[in-house]
Design a protein around this motif. Structure first.
Motif, PDB file in Angstrom:
ATOM      1  N   TRP A  75      33.641  -2.414  36.524  1.00 30.29           N
ATOM      2  CA  TRP A  75      32.524  -2.791  37.192  1.00 30.29           C
ATOM      3  C   TRP A  75      31.905  -1.952  37.868  1.00 30.29           C
ATOM      4  CZ3 TRP A  75      30.977  -2.715  42.586  1.00 30.29           C
ATOM      5  CH2 TRP A  75      31.825  -1.916  43.364  1.00 30.29           C
ATOM      6  N   ASP A  76      32.200  -0.706  38.148  1.00 28.39           N
ATOM      7  CA  ASP A  76      31.611   0.394  38.754  1.00 28.39           C
ATOM      8  C   ASP A  76      31.191   1.699  37.921  1.00 28.39           C
ATOM      9  OD1 ASP A  76      34.118   1.281  38.354  1.00 28.39           O
ATOM     10  OD2 ASP A  76      34.471   2.149  40.321  1.00 28.39           O
ATOM     11  N   ALA A  77      31.162   1.173  36.520  1.00 28.61           N
ATOM     12  CA  ALA A  77      30.650   2.189  35.553  1.00 28.61           C
ATOM     13  C   ALA A  77      29.726   1.588  34.364  1.00 28.61           C
ATOM     14  CB  ALA A  77      31.906   2.907  34.881  1.00 28.61           C
ATOM     15  N   VAL A  78      28.763   0.739  35.010  1.00 28.57           N
ATOM     16  CA  VAL A  78      28.020  -0.029  33.963  1.00 28.57           C
ATOM     17  C   VAL A  78      26.616   0.562  33.855  1.00 28.57           C
ATOM     18  CG1 VAL A  78      29.158  -2.368  34.373  1.00 28.57           C
ATOM     19  CG2 VAL A  78      27.501  -1.600  35.777  1.00 28.57           C
ATOM     20  N   THR A  79      25.862   0.464  32.896  1.00 25.44           N
ATOM     21  CA  THR A  79      24.669   1.052  32.642  1.00 25.44           C
ATOM     22  C   THR A  79      23.667  -0.131  32.525  1.00 25.44           C
ATOM     23  OG1 THR A  79      24.827   0.710  30.135  1.00 25.44           O
ATOM     24  CG2 THR A  79      25.689   2.953  31.150  1.00 25.44           C
ATOM     25  N   LEU A  80      22.387   0.168  32.428  1.00 26.62           N
ATOM     26  CA  LEU A  80      21.145  -0.649  32.260  1.00 26.62           C
ATOM     27  C   LEU A  80      21.423  -1.597  30.888  1.00 26.62           C
ATOM     28  CD1 LEU A  80      18.043   1.284  33.393  1.00 26.62           C
ATOM     29  CD2 LEU A  80      19.052  -0.352  34.785  1.00 26.62           C
ATOM     30  N   GLU A  81      21.925  -1.015  29.909  1.00 26.85           N
ATOM     31  CA  GLU A  81      22.131  -1.292  28.717  1.00 26.85           C
ATOM     32  C   GLU A  81      23.254  -2.509  28.860  1.00 26.85           C
ATOM     33  OE1 GLU A  81      23.655  -0.490  24.153  1.00 26.85           O
ATOM     34  OE2 GLU A  81      23.348   0.992  25.583  1.00 26.85           O
ATOM     35  N   ASP A  82      24.157  -2.443  29.968  1.00 30.98           N
ATOM     36  CA  ASP A  82      25.219  -3.451  29.899  1.00 30.98           C
ATOM     37  C   ASP A  82      24.535  -4.597  30.644  1.00 30.98           C
ATOM     38  OD1 ASP A  82      27.214  -1.923  28.887  1.00 30.98           O
ATOM     39  OD2 ASP A  82      27.458  -0.726  30.659  1.00 30.98           O
ATOM     40  N   PHE A  83      23.598  -4.484  31.656  1.00 26.27           N
ATOM     41  CA  PHE A  83      22.828  -5.628  32.287  1.00 26.27           C
ATOM     42  C   PHE A  83      22.126  -6.511  31.069  1.00 26.27           C
ATOM     43  CE2 PHE A  83      24.022  -3.063  35.950  1.00 26.27           C
ATOM     44  CZ  PHE A  83      24.424  -4.093  36.960  1.00 26.27           C
ATOM     45  N   GLY A  84      21.482  -5.686  30.420  1.00 27.81           N
ATOM     46  CA  GLY A  84      20.743  -6.221  29.515  1.00 27.81           C
ATOM     47  C   GLY A  84      21.471  -7.101  28.283  1.00 27.81           C
ATOM     48  N   VAL A 132      29.092   3.095  47.378  1.00 23.70           N
ATOM     49  CA  VAL A 132      29.455   2.968  45.909  1.00 23.70           C
ATOM     50  C   VAL A 132      28.524   3.581  44.987  1.00 23.70           C
ATOM     51  CG1 VAL A 132      30.534   1.662  44.209  1.00 23.70           C
ATOM     52  CG2 VAL A 132      30.875   1.220  46.697  1.00 23.70           C
ATOM     53  N   ASP A 133      28.743   4.206  43.953  1.00 21.66           N
ATOM     54  CA  ASP A 133      28.004   5.158  43.342  1.00 21.66           C
ATOM     55  C   ASP A 133      27.384   4.086  42.092  1.00 21.66           C
ATOM     56  OD1 ASP A 133      26.207   6.656  42.236  1.00 21.66           O
ATOM     57  OD2 ASP A 133      27.671   7.785  41.140  1.00 21.66           O
ATOM     58  N   VAL A 134      26.892   2.946  42.304  1.00 20.66           N
ATOM     59  CA  VAL A 134      26.359   2.000  41.376  1.00 20.66           C
ATOM     60  C   VAL A 134      24.752   1.381  41.825  1.00 20.66           C
ATOM     61  CG1 VAL A 134      28.741   1.049  40.993  1.00 20.66           C
ATOM     62  CG2 VAL A 134      27.360   0.130  42.691  1.00 20.66           C
ATOM     63  N   GLY A 135      24.302   0.959  40.860  1.00 21.10           N
ATOM     64  CA  GLY A 135      23.045   0.454  40.958  1.00 21.10           C
ATOM     65  C   GLY A 135      21.725   1.263  41.135  1.00 21.10           C
ATOM     66  N   ARG A 136      22.154   2.517  40.995  1.00 16.86           N
ATOM     67  CA  ARG A 136      20.772   3.391  41.136  1.00 16.86           C
ATOM     68  C   ARG A 136      19.629   3.476  40.006  1.00 16.86           C
ATOM     69  NH1 ARG A 136      23.630   9.258  40.727  1.00 16.86           N
ATOM     70  NH2 ARG A 136      24.562   8.053  38.854  1.00 16.86           N
ATOM     71  N   ASP A 137      19.993   2.829  38.982  1.00 19.84           N
ATOM     72  CA  ASP A 137      18.849   2.611  38.021  1.00 19.84           C
ATOM     73  C   ASP A 137      18.632   1.324  37.789  1.00 19.84           C
ATOM     74  OD1 ASP A 137      19.172   5.506  37.816  1.00 19.84           O
ATOM     75  OD2 ASP A 137      20.622   5.035  36.048  1.00 19.84           O
ATOM     76  N   LEU A 138      18.669   0.396  38.873  1.00 17.73           N
ATOM     77  CA  LEU A 138      18.479  -0.876  38.696  1.00 17.73           C
ATOM     78  C   LEU A 138      17.164  -1.296  39.012  1.00 17.73           C
ATOM     79  CD1 LEU A 138      21.972  -2.915  39.638  1.00 17.73           C
ATOM     80  CD2 LEU A 138      21.123  -2.161  37.172  1.00 17.73           C
ATOM     81  N   TYR A 139      16.442  -0.306  39.909  1.00 17.05           N
ATOM     82  CA  TYR A 139      15.327  -0.720  40.442  1.00 17.05           C
ATOM     83  C   TYR A 139      14.225   0.454  40.288  1.00 17.05           C
ATOM     84  CZ  TYR A 139      17.561  -4.381  42.824  1.00 17.05           C
ATOM     85  OH  TYR A 139      18.238  -5.609  43.355  1.00 17.05           O
ATOM     86  N   GLN A 140      12.856   0.167  40.260  1.00 15.97           N
ATOM     87  CA  GLN A 140      11.900   1.131  40.101  1.00 15.97           C
ATOM     88  C   GLN A 140      10.931   0.930  41.177  1.00 15.97           C
ATOM     89  OE1 GLN A 140       9.973   0.891  36.333  1.00 15.97           O
ATOM     90  NE2 GLN A 140       9.160  -1.201  36.754  1.00 15.97           N
TER      91      GLN A 140
END
Length: 405
Positions: A75-84, A132-140
């Motif tokens: 859960w804490d090692a997902v990428t943008l591709e995983d959300f897609g 927690v080091d997650v979600g950094r690339d989820l927003y622009q």
């Protein structure tokens, strides 16, 4: 405790807290609470989010953890591709070893998928803010001017830009909400109870007629109407009668406090209904009749218990059959709310006043839902909306309709 969803080991679970409140959480394959999901859901509870919101978000998070389990992701090692890929999985349900040759039927509506995604993104944003080091690339950061509606402090936010989710679901433009004509409302009400001029009494179920008239007269959601207690109803004594939703008693009110003025016709119908309740002995089975629910079981056990939504929908099914060809086949109690808003707007009531009467948190919600009304002159031709609202004395008083107290 009641298990609601059970797919591939992850499920949502209803809980009853020590104070009697009901809430929801997410359980994993080992039947233990999923820690990161529960931390976020507890945050929602502390923020006084509606139990229905917690329920919806817990369902979304259960689906997300199911997806992580199926695809073997942490859960804490997902990428943008995983959300897609999550969006694709929500639509198809196909695992990583499945390659579909032809598109199948979608598992969820796009609007449902958008809600589920929003809940997951919100959970990750919460954990990011907590270190927690997650979600950094989820927003622009966006500086565009694509929206016509601008919030109050837009001039301040524009300097830094606004956060916009990178992963989004493109939804079709919402269709105009369905409505009933005044004549169709009358048919539904008359199918429940009619006044007998010769016998000088009501024939049928006054309770059922009162429910539909109240929904059409107030714009209440069904849950709000069923949660009313007699102390919430302030009958007219020379002035306009009103109903107030100050506290939900057993269920949290979605819109908070509201005072809604109703017509004399609905108030008289309520008086007749209370008289019938007392004749049936409803006032004798409780120590505080004012604190009992307005809408009670009258035809099934437990008698005089609060009327439940499932029973109302049983009534709807029966009325659909009895009135086949006279009213739209798929009408539901929520159509009366759409009718109420449409009637007010076509009668010239300002949008912001209608928004307050409906209990919308933001007038933009009302505009998005009913913007078509003020642009569609043909609606005036299918029904005499002015006549429908003529009995609402407060409807001509802009301040009175949504007057805060």
């Amino acid at each position: 405790m009641t298990t609601v969803v059970d797919r591939s080991g992850f499920r949502t679970q209803r809980l009853t807290l020590s104070g009697g409140e009901r809430t929801w959480t997410v359980l994993g394959r080992d039947h233990r609470v999923v820690g990161p999901a529960e931390e976020y859901l507890e945050y929602l509870r502390v923020q006084k989010a509606s139990p229905n919101t917690v329920k919806s978000y817990s369902r979304a998070l259960a689906l997300w953890w199911q997806y992580l389990d199926v695809f073997g992701l942490a859960w804490d090692a997902v990428t943008l591709e995983d959300f897609g890929s999550f969006l694709t999985w929500l639509r198809t349900g196909d695992g990583p070893a499945v390659v579909a040759l032809e598109p199948g039927q979608a598992r969820f509506e796009e609007s449902t998928i958008a809600v589920r995604l929003r809940a997951v993104l919100s959970c990750y944003t919460y954990h990011q803010l907590n270190g927690v080091d997650v979600g950094r690339d989820l927003y622009q950061i966006a500086h565009g001017r694509g929206r016509n509606y601008k919030p109050l402090l837009e001039h301040i936010a524009r300097r830094k830009g606004r956060r916009r989710a990178v992963i989004r679901v493109r939804q079709q433009r919402a269709a105009a909400p369905p409505t009933l004509t005044p004549g169709q409302i009358d048919r539904i009400c008359d199918a429940c109870a009619r006044w007998d001029d010769q016998a000088h009494e009501w024939r049928g179920s006054v309770r059922n007629r009162l429910l539909w008239r109240l929904l059409a007269d107030s714009g209440f959601r069904l849950g709000e109407a069923l949660g009313l207690q007699h102390r919430d109803w302030h009958t007219g004594r020379g002035d306009t009668p009103f109903v107030e939703r100050e506290h939900p008693h057993e269920v949290r009110a979605k819109s908070g406090y509201r005072r809604l003025y109703v017509s004399d016709e609905v108030d008289r119908l309520y008086g007749e209904y209370v008289w019938q309740l007392c004749e049936a002995g409803a006032d004798l089975v409780t120590n505080d009749f004012d604190a009992s629910h307005v809408f009670m079981n009258l035809d099934r056990e437990p008698r005089f218990a609060p009327w439940k939504p499932d029973s109302v929908y049983d009534l709807v099914e029966r009325l659909r059959r009895d009135l086949a060809g006279q009213v739209p086949a798929g009408w539901s109690p929520h159509w009366f709310r759409h009718n109420h808003a449409t009637a007010l707007l076509l009668s010239g009531v300002p949008m912001h006043v209608v928004s307050r009467r409906l209990g919308h948190a933001d007038v933009q919600t009302t505009m998005n839902t009913y913007a078509h009304v003020t642009e569609d002159a043909e609606l005036r031709a299918v029904a005499d909306w002015t006549t429908l609202t003529a009995g609402w004395r407060a409807a001509t008083d802009t301040a009175a309709i949504g007057r805060p107290c």
